[in-house]
Design a protein around this motif. Sequence first.
Motif, PDB file in Angstrom:
ATOM      1  N   GLU A 117       0.814  -1.215   0.000  1.00 57.50           N
ATOM      2  CA  GLU A 117       0.000   0.000   0.000  1.00 57.50           C
ATOM      3  C   GLU A 117       0.847   1.265   0.000  1.00 57.50           C
ATOM      4  O   GLU A 117       0.484   2.267  -0.617  1.00 57.50           O
ATOM      5  N   GLN A 119       3.757   1.678  -1.402  1.00 57.43           N
ATOM      6  CA  GLN A 119       4.253   1.899  -2.763  1.00 57.43           C
ATOM      7  C   GLN A 119       3.159   2.474  -3.660  1.00 57.43           C
ATOM      8  O   GLN A 119       3.409   3.388  -4.447  1.00 57.43           O
ATOM      9  N   GLU A 120       1.945   1.948  -3.538  1.00 56.91           N
ATOM     10  CA  GLU A 120       0.840   2.448  -4.363  1.00 56.91           C
ATOM     11  C   GLU A 120       0.548   3.913  -4.048  1.00 56.91           C
ATOM     12  O   GLU A 120       0.277   4.715  -4.950  1.00 56.91           O
ATOM     13  N   LYS A 123       3.351   5.943  -5.611  1.00 57.68           N
ATOM     14  CA  LYS A 123       3.208   5.961  -7.066  1.00 57.68           C
ATOM     15  C   LYS A 123       2.191   7.012  -7.499  1.00 57.68           C
ATOM     16  O   LYS A 123       2.428   7.767  -8.443  1.00 57.68           O
ATOM     17  N   GLU A 124       1.063   7.039  -6.806  1.00 57.50           N
ATOM     18  CA  GLU A 124       0.029   8.019  -7.148  1.00 57.50           C
ATOM     19  C   GLU A 124       0.507   9.441  -6.873  1.00 57.50           C
ATOM     20  O   GLU A 124       0.221  10.368  -7.638  1.00 57.50           O
TER      21      GLU A 124
END
Length: 212
Positions: A117, A119-120, A123-124
């Motif tokens: 989570e 990393q996500e 990324k966003e």
Amino acid sequence: MAEVKVIGSWSSPYTRKVEMALKMKGVEYDYIEEDLKNKSPLLLQHNPIHKKVPVLLHNGKPIVESMVILEYIDEVWEGPAILPKDPYDRAMARFWVKFIDDKCIPAMWKACWSVGEEQEKLKEEAKEALKYLENEIKGKKLFGGDKIGIVDHAANFIAYWFPITADFVGLRLMTENEFPNLYRWADDYCSDTFVKENLPHKDGYIAILKTI
């Protein structure tokens, strides 16, 4: 003749942008490679606050922080301009440099080394920041117009170091489909003969990534 030295790390995008700026201006300098895992007394003496490279020594006086160094180089030595001459354009260039340093690079780098989570989320965060750069570079060859300028130097990590790092860790973030203008700019920047001659060898950089 003024004595100019650069304390740096060969794989550092921050060191490379300082070296490129000096070479663009035709300034001769001595390069001192720093072992970042065993920082030298010389580095700690001249950058006791941040303890980071690069450090520019001009007649024994230290200047630190890569973008501060680039502005100093531009003001001290004749040659191709690094910052725009127009006050408004210069202010905008400084804005984008800060945006890249504060918003883009930290999220992109952290995303490479995060998982799940976290990393996500990163990324966003990185993609949201990159969308602004995608719009800014639209219709331009380079951020500096037809010639490489301070914003292009500031974004050198995005153009060269990040794609290698992302590929190494298996991260998909800045794709050609999602960021066509930025992707094209990165290719143009890295394909420039002068820039290409001053980038670290890919295999050598990957060898360093394997130690992280």
